[in-house]
Design a protein around this motif. Structure first.
Motif, mmCIF file in Angstrom:
data_model
loop_
_atom_site.group_PDB
_atom_site.id
_atom_site.type_symbol
_atom_site.label_atom_id
_atom_site.label_comp_id
_atom_site.label_asym_id
_atom_site.label_seq_id
_atom_site.Cartn_x
_atom_site.Cartn_y
_atom_site.Cartn_z
ATOM 1 N N UNK A 109 0.643 -1.281 0.108
ATOM 2 C CA UNK A 109 0.055 -0.023 0.097
ATOM 3 C C UNK A 109 1.064 0.663 -0.220
ATOM 4 N N UNK A 110 0.355 2.500 -1.092
ATOM 5 C CA UNK A 110 1.874 3.390 -0.920
ATOM 6 C C UNK A 110 1.273 3.903 -0.291
ATOM 7 N N UNK A 111 0.282 4.806 0.660
ATOM 8 C CA UNK A 111 0.486 5.681 0.943
ATOM 9 C C UNK A 111 0.899 5.007 2.353
ATOM 10 N N UNK A 112 0.391 4.241 3.153
ATOM 11 C CA UNK A 112 1.365 3.335 4.573
ATOM 12 C C UNK A 112 2.792 3.611 3.872
ATOM 13 N N UNK A 113 3.075 3.087 3.174
ATOM 14 C CA UNK A 113 5.127 3.324 2.330
ATOM 15 C C UNK A 113 5.521 4.662 2.725
ATOM 16 N N UNK A 114 4.772 5.420 1.840
ATOM 17 C CA UNK A 114 4.997 7.217 2.324
ATOM 18 C C UNK A 114 5.066 7.373 3.590
ATOM 19 N N UNK A 115 3.581 7.471 4.005
ATOM 20 C CA UNK A 115 4.130 7.927 5.301
ATOM 21 C C UNK A 115 4.756 7.306 6.405
ATOM 22 N N UNK A 116 5.255 5.726 6.175
ATOM 23 C CA UNK A 116 6.158 5.022 7.414
ATOM 24 C C UNK A 116 7.973 6.195 6.792
ATOM 25 N N UNK A 117 7.904 6.382 5.467
ATOM 26 C CA UNK A 117 9.202 6.756 5.030
ATOM 27 C C UNK A 117 9.422 8.259 5.287
ATOM 28 N N UNK A 118 8.226 8.499 4.795
ATOM 29 C CA UNK A 118 8.663 10.854 5.725
ATOM 30 C C UNK A 118 8.410 10.441 7.096
ATOM 31 N N UNK A 119 7.807 9.558 7.822
ATOM 32 C CA UNK A 119 8.547 10.049 9.040
ATOM 33 C C UNK A 119 9.670 10.726 9.687
ATOM 34 N N UNK A 120 10.645 9.886 9.777
ATOM 35 C CA UNK A 120 11.567 10.888 9.670
ATOM 36 C C UNK A 120 12.729 12.392 9.163
ATOM 37 N N UNK A 121 11.446 12.703 8.274
ATOM 38 C CA UNK A 121 12.078 14.218 7.643
ATOM 39 C C UNK A 121 11.742 15.130 8.698
ATOM 40 N N UNK A 122 12.515 16.442 8.293
ATOM 41 C CA UNK A 122 12.342 17.170 9.456
ATOM 42 C C UNK A 122 10.951 18.065 9.410
ATOM 43 N N UNK A 123 10.735 18.730 10.743
ATOM 44 C CA UNK A 123 9.240 18.893 10.582
ATOM 45 C C UNK A 123 8.965 20.551 11.191
ATOM 46 N N UNK A 124 8.306 20.939 10.022
ATOM 47 C CA UNK A 124 8.260 22.424 10.810
ATOM 48 C C UNK A 124 6.501 22.513 11.407
ATOM 49 N N UNK A 125 5.640 23.647 11.698
ATOM 50 C CA UNK A 125 4.846 23.414 11.842
ATOM 51 C C UNK A 125 3.576 22.550 10.860
ATOM 52 N N UNK A 126 3.948 23.150 9.674
ATOM 53 C CA UNK A 126 3.043 23.249 8.329
ATOM 54 C C UNK A 126 3.303 21.392 7.832
ATOM 55 N N UNK A 127 4.279 20.862 7.839
ATOM 56 C CA UNK A 127 4.653 19.417 7.916
ATOM 57 C C UNK A 127 3.838 18.033 8.671
ATOM 58 N N UNK A 128 3.848 19.088 9.714
ATOM 59 C CA UNK A 128 3.137 18.103 11.299
ATOM 60 C C UNK A 128 1.798 18.099 10.879
ATOM 61 N N UNK A 129 1.358 19.626 10.559
ATOM 62 C CA UNK A 129 -0.106 19.645 10.350
ATOM 63 C C UNK A 129 -0.471 18.944 9.338
ATOM 64 N N UNK A 130 0.317 18.386 8.504
ATOM 65 C CA UNK A 130 0.114 17.800 6.646
ATOM 66 C C UNK A 130 0.104 16.664 7.300
ATOM 67 N N UNK A 131 1.154 16.350 7.953
ATOM 68 C CA UNK A 131 1.405 14.406 8.061
ATOM 69 C C UNK A 131 -0.032 14.323 9.152
ATOM 70 N N UNK A 132 -0.710 14.754 9.936
ATOM 71 C CA UNK A 132 -1.302 14.800 10.601
ATOM 72 C C UNK A 132 -2.801 14.452 10.125
ATOM 73 N N UNK A 133 -2.922 15.197 8.828
ATOM 74 C CA UNK A 133 -4.423 15.509 8.399
ATOM 75 C C UNK A 133 -3.864 13.915 7.398
ATOM 76 N N UNK A 134 -2.903 13.448 6.604
ATOM 77 C CA UNK A 134 -2.726 12.710 6.142
ATOM 78 C C UNK A 134 -2.916 11.017 6.303
#
Length: 181
Positions: free
Chosen positions: A60-85
């Motif tokens: 499942x590509x969504x799960x794969x990419x959400x898992x891979x991107x978990x380590x990306x540096x976070x700004x407030x905007x990135x954190x909000x986007x990740x939570x929505x996804x």
């Protein structure tokens, strides 16, 4: 096109190579006047790729990419986007998706476009590849259309706009992760 998978083995790794028949084609980004034609063809091809389900044996590509991107540096905007996804993932039946539907993975042949580089394929919500195209477009790397024109093009695929927006958000998170690696 017929493919043969040829395993190559070394002491540490096993790699599989796909061998396809030779085709005469051109590659590269189209000229400005040809860009619209290329992307109209690409969207037609995208509609054909995303119509069928292939069971649950593919990632499942969504799960794969959400898992891979978990380590990306976070700004407030990135954190909000990740939570929505994370809150919205995998709520519909998956379809087959290319996973990296982009100009560098297309060849123009006498018969039309050919899609290459299937290493990132898997199952995803309808709109996953279209959302990736929208994310590329947002940074100037895709069709390079104004947002209303892009939305009009994507609407011709018959995919719920909410699914495409979700996939676009995941695509933007994916691009952020790639830029920070």
């Amino acid at each position: 096109v017929c493919a043969v998978v040829v395993p190559e083995s070394t002491p540490r790794t096993i790699t599989q190579w796909a061998v396809f028949e030779y085709v005469t084609a051109s590659r590269g980004l189209p000229e400005i006047g040809e860009r619209e034609t290329l992307w109209r063809e690409a969207l037609t091809m995208l509609a054909r790729v995303n119509v069928s389900s292939f069971g649950d044996s593919l990632p499942r590509l969504e799960s794969l990419w959400l898992s891979r991107t978990a380590a990306a540096p976070r700004t407030d905007a990135v954190s909000r986007l990740r939570a929505q996804l994370l809150a919205r993932r995998e709520l519909v039946a998956p379809v087959f998706a290319h996973g990296d539907f982009a100009p560098q993975n297309m060849l123009r042949t006498a018969d039309g476009l050919m899609l290459l580089d299937w290493e990132a394929f898997g199952l995803a919500s309808p709109g996953f590849d279209a959302g990736w195209v929208c994310a590329l477009n947002a940074i100037g790397a895709g069709p390079q259309l104004a947002p209303p024109a892009m939305a009009a093009w994507i609407s011709t695929l018959g995919i719920e706009s909410e699914l495409v927006r979700h996939a676009e958000g995941l695509g933007l998170l994916r691009l952020h992760w790639r830029a920070c690696r």
